[in-house]
Design a protein around this motif. Structure first.
Motif, PDB file in Angstrom:
ATOM      1  N   VAL A   1       0.803  -1.359  -0.002  1.00 49.15           N
ATOM      2  CA  VAL A   1       0.078   0.061   0.075  1.00 49.15           C
ATOM      3  C   VAL A   1       0.866   1.198   0.017  1.00 49.15           C
ATOM      4  O   VAL A   1       0.652   2.084  -0.817  1.00 49.15           O
ATOM      5  CB  VAL A   1      -1.062  -0.014   1.260  1.00 49.15           C
ATOM      6  N   LYS A   2       1.906   1.011   0.676  1.00 49.79           N
ATOM      7  CA  LYS A   2       2.761   2.269   0.957  1.00 49.79           C
ATOM      8  C   LYS A   2       3.440   2.703  -0.835  1.00 49.79           C
ATOM      9  O   LYS A   2       3.511   3.876  -0.892  1.00 49.79           O
ATOM     10  CB  LYS A   2       3.809   2.339   1.975  1.00 49.79           C
ATOM     11  N   ILE A   3       3.775   1.519  -1.104  1.00 49.38           N
ATOM     12  CA  ILE A   3       4.335   1.812  -2.740  1.00 49.38           C
ATOM     13  C   ILE A   3       3.191   2.390  -3.508  1.00 49.38           C
ATOM     14  O   ILE A   3       3.685   3.226  -4.337  1.00 49.38           O
ATOM     15  CB  ILE A   3       4.937   0.600  -3.162  1.00 49.38           C
ATOM     16  N   LEU A   4       2.264   1.717  -3.486  1.00 46.34           N
ATOM     17  CA  LEU A   4       1.115   2.050  -4.536  1.00 46.34           C
ATOM     18  C   LEU A   4       0.839   3.568  -4.323  1.00 46.34           C
ATOM     19  O   LEU A   4       0.339   4.386  -5.091  1.00 46.34           O
ATOM     20  CB  LEU A   4      -0.069   1.148  -4.434  1.00 46.34           C
ATOM     21  N   ARG A   5       0.723   3.974  -2.934  1.00 48.46           N
ATOM     22  CA  ARG A   5       0.020   5.318  -2.572  1.00 48.46           C
ATOM     23  C   ARG A   5       1.305   6.496  -3.294  1.00 48.46           C
ATOM     24  O   ARG A   5       0.644   7.617  -3.325  1.00 48.46           O
ATOM     25  CB  ARG A   5       0.111   5.614  -1.316  1.00 48.46           C
ATOM     26  N   GLU A   6       2.224   6.083  -3.311  1.00 51.37           N
ATOM     27  CA  GLU A   6       3.323   7.054  -4.214  1.00 51.37           C
ATOM     28  C   GLU A   6       3.350   7.152  -5.559  1.00 51.37           C
ATOM     29  O   GLU A   6       3.839   7.968  -6.133  1.00 51.37           O
ATOM     30  CB  GLU A   6       4.651   6.624  -3.467  1.00 51.37           C
ATOM     31  N   LEU A   7       2.464   6.459  -6.316  1.00 44.50           N
ATOM     32  CA  LEU A   7       2.297   6.635  -7.837  1.00 44.50           C
ATOM     33  C   LEU A   7       1.224   7.338  -8.006  1.00 44.50           C
ATOM     34  O   LEU A   7       0.271   7.642  -7.323  1.00 44.50           O
ATOM     35  CB  LEU A   7       2.037   5.385  -8.127  1.00 44.50           C
ATOM     36  N   THR A   8       1.305   7.782  -9.380  1.00 47.02           N
ATOM     37  CA  THR A   8      -0.002   8.525  -9.829  1.00 47.02           C
ATOM     38  C   THR A   8      -1.083   7.452 -10.112  1.00 47.02           C
ATOM     39  O   THR A   8      -0.974   6.337  -9.989  1.00 47.02           O
ATOM     40  CB  THR A   8       0.332   9.138 -11.309  1.00 47.02           C
ATOM     41  N   PRO A   9      -2.323   7.956 -10.110  1.00 50.18           N
ATOM     42  CA  PRO A   9      -3.520   7.084 -10.439  1.00 50.18           C
ATOM     43  C   PRO A   9      -3.259   5.981 -11.474  1.00 50.18           C
ATOM     44  O   PRO A   9      -3.637   4.904 -11.312  1.00 50.18           O
ATOM     45  CB  PRO A   9      -4.759   8.142 -10.470  1.00 50.18           C
ATOM     46  N   GLN A  10      -2.671   6.522 -12.685  1.00 50.73           N
ATOM     47  CA  GLN A  10      -2.715   5.855 -13.721  1.00 50.73           C
ATOM     48  C   GLN A  10      -1.398   4.869 -13.571  1.00 50.73           C
ATOM     49  O   GLN A  10      -1.595   3.599 -14.082  1.00 50.73           O
ATOM     50  CB  GLN A  10      -2.226   6.658 -15.097  1.00 50.73           C
ATOM     51  N   GLN A  11      -0.593   5.107 -12.880  1.00 52.73           N
ATOM     52  CA  GLN A  11       0.572   4.055 -12.738  1.00 52.73           C
ATOM     53  C   GLN A  11       0.093   3.110 -11.716  1.00 52.73           C
ATOM     54  O   GLN A  11       0.361   1.977 -11.803  1.00 52.73           O
ATOM     55  CB  GLN A  11       1.683   4.912 -12.223  1.00 52.73           C
ATOM     56  N   ARG A  12      -0.637   3.752 -10.750  1.00 53.78           N
ATOM     57  CA  ARG A  12      -1.217   2.627  -9.523  1.00 53.78           C
ATOM     58  C   ARG A  12      -2.253   1.674 -10.123  1.00 53.78           C
ATOM     59  O   ARG A  12      -2.049   0.509 -10.354  1.00 53.78           O
ATOM     60  CB  ARG A  12      -2.002   3.486  -8.656  1.00 53.78           C
ATOM     61  N   HIS A  13      -3.090   2.032 -11.189  1.00 53.37           N
ATOM     62  CA  HIS A  13      -4.199   1.321 -12.032  1.00 53.37           C
ATOM     63  C   HIS A  13      -2.999   0.233 -12.784  1.00 53.37           C
ATOM     64  O   HIS A  13      -3.608  -0.823 -12.750  1.00 53.37           O
ATOM     65  CB  HIS A  13      -4.898   2.081 -12.869  1.00 53.37           C
ATOM     66  N   ALA A  14      -2.225   0.614 -13.260  1.00 49.56           N
ATOM     67  CA  ALA A  14      -1.615  -0.187 -14.384  1.00 49.56           C
ATOM     68  C   ALA A  14      -0.837  -1.472 -13.334  1.00 49.56           C
ATOM     69  O   ALA A  14      -0.969  -2.691 -13.779  1.00 49.56           O
ATOM     70  CB  ALA A  14      -0.440   0.645 -15.080  1.00 49.56           C
ATOM     71  N   ILE A  15      -0.286  -1.038 -12.360  1.00 47.27           N
ATOM     72  CA  ILE A  15       0.313  -2.102 -11.565  1.00 47.27           C
ATOM     73  C   ILE A  15      -0.394  -2.815 -10.827  1.00 47.27           C
ATOM     74  O   ILE A  15      -0.523  -4.043 -10.828  1.00 47.27           O
ATOM     75  CB  ILE A  15       1.298  -1.230 -10.519  1.00 47.27           C
ATOM     76  N   VAL A  16      -1.634  -2.174 -10.195  1.00 49.40           N
ATOM     77  CA  VAL A  16      -2.695  -3.157  -9.559  1.00 49.40           C
ATOM     78  C   VAL A  16      -3.268  -4.101 -10.508  1.00 49.40           C
ATOM     79  O   VAL A  16      -3.404  -5.363 -10.416  1.00 49.40           O
ATOM     80  CB  VAL A  16      -3.579  -2.360  -8.877  1.00 49.40           C
ATOM     81  N   GLU A  17      -3.528  -3.719 -11.594  1.00 43.24           N
ATOM     82  CA  GLU A  17      -4.232  -4.505 -12.753  1.00 43.24           C
ATOM     83  C   GLU A  17      -3.390  -5.606 -12.975  1.00 43.24           C
ATOM     84  O   GLU A  17      -3.778  -6.935 -13.400  1.00 43.24           O
ATOM     85  CB  GLU A  17      -4.697  -3.714 -14.067  1.00 43.24           C
ATOM     86  N   SER A  18      -2.055  -5.228 -13.152  1.00 44.72           N
ATOM     87  CA  SER A  18      -1.150  -6.283 -13.494  1.00 44.72           C
ATOM     88  C   SER A  18      -0.918  -7.645 -12.427  1.00 44.72           C
ATOM     89  O   SER A  18      -0.284  -8.581 -12.698  1.00 44.72           O
ATOM     90  CB  SER A  18      -0.004  -6.052 -13.866  1.00 44.72           C
ATOM     91  N   LEU A  19      -1.198  -7.145 -11.146  1.00 41.22           N
ATOM     92  CA  LEU A  19      -1.001  -8.240 -10.018  1.00 41.22           C
ATOM     93  C   LEU A  19      -2.101  -9.429 -10.234  1.00 41.22           C
ATOM     94  O   LEU A  19      -2.968  -9.532 -10.660  1.00 41.22           O
ATOM     95  CB  LEU A  19      -1.440  -7.499  -8.761  1.00 41.22           C
ATOM     96  N   PRO A  20      -1.532 -10.513  -9.741  1.00 36.87           N
ATOM     97  CA  PRO A  20      -2.499 -11.728  -9.590  1.00 36.87           C
ATOM     98  C   PRO A  20      -3.706 -11.605  -8.965  1.00 36.87           C
ATOM     99  O   PRO A  20      -3.679 -10.651  -7.938  1.00 36.87           O
ATOM    100  CB  PRO A  20      -1.647 -12.935  -8.981  1.00 36.87           C
ATOM    101  N   GLY A  21      -4.933 -12.272  -9.162  1.00 36.33           N
ATOM    102  CA  GLY A  21      -6.067 -11.807  -8.541  1.00 36.33           C
ATOM    103  C   GLY A  21      -6.142 -12.235  -7.215  1.00 36.33           C
ATOM    104  O   GLY A  21      -6.678 -11.460  -6.379  1.00 36.33           O
ATOM    105  N   GLU A  22      -5.283 -13.239  -6.732  1.00 35.09           N
ATOM    106  CA  GLU A  22      -5.045 -13.455  -5.030  1.00 35.09           C
ATOM    107  C   GLU A  22      -4.362 -12.088  -4.344  1.00 35.09           C
ATOM    108  O   GLU A  22      -4.823 -11.827  -3.299  1.00 35.09           O
ATOM    109  CB  GLU A  22      -4.428 -14.555  -4.870  1.00 35.09           C
ATOM    110  N   THR A  23      -3.706 -11.545  -5.079  1.00 32.95           N
ATOM    111  CA  THR A  23      -2.889 -10.479  -4.316  1.00 32.95           C
ATOM    112  C   THR A  23      -3.976  -9.237  -4.478  1.00 32.95           C
ATOM    113  O   THR A  23      -3.889  -8.499  -3.521  1.00 32.95           O
ATOM    114  CB  THR A  23      -1.528 -10.257  -5.242  1.00 32.95           C
TER     115      THR A  23
END
Length: 121
Positions: free
Chosen positions: A60-82
């Motif tokens: 969460v700390k890492i993701l909060r440092e990103l822009t919304p677009q970057q965060r969305h791209a990273i979260v979208e690429s994570l496995p479903g369980e994650t």
């Protein structure tokens, strides 16, 4: 709908974009090529940090440092369980904050996981 589109498209939008990277690089001028490669390296680095994070609080700390677009791209690429574990962590975090403030517990309606997850960050 988003899950269906992801499955039909063969993965996340980030993976789709990366599959077209050679074509984009060929058609880009030197400056754009450099910018594209910097963006790819940054996303690769952040993804590695997220995957290596010891716990969800670190993610969460890492993701909060990103822009919304970057965060969305990273979260979208994570496995479903994650993604599900991340959602559970964020909901627990919101509930704890609400309890400290004396307000009612955060309980969002069930909806598409990815947009809700990115908004929670």
């Amino acid at each position: 709908l988003m899950r269906h589109l992801k499955q039909e498209a063969g993965g996340s939008r980030l993976r789709q974009l990366l599959s077209h990277l050679p074509e984009l690089l060929d058609s880009a001028d030197e400056q754009k090529r450099h910018e594209l490669m910097q963006g790819v390296r940054m996303l690769e680095s952040v993804t590695a940090q997220v995957l290596a994070a010891p716990d969800m609080a670190s993610v969460v700390k890492i993701l909060r440092e990103l822009t919304p677009q970057q965060r969305h791209a990273i979260v979208e690429s994570l496995p479903g369980e994650t993604q599900q574990a991340l959602t559970a962590h964020l909901r627990a975090e919101k509930a704890a904050q609400a309890a400290q403030l004396g307000s009612k517990v955060y309980a969002p309606a069930q909806q598409s996981l990815l947009p809700a997850l990115c908004r929670m960050l």
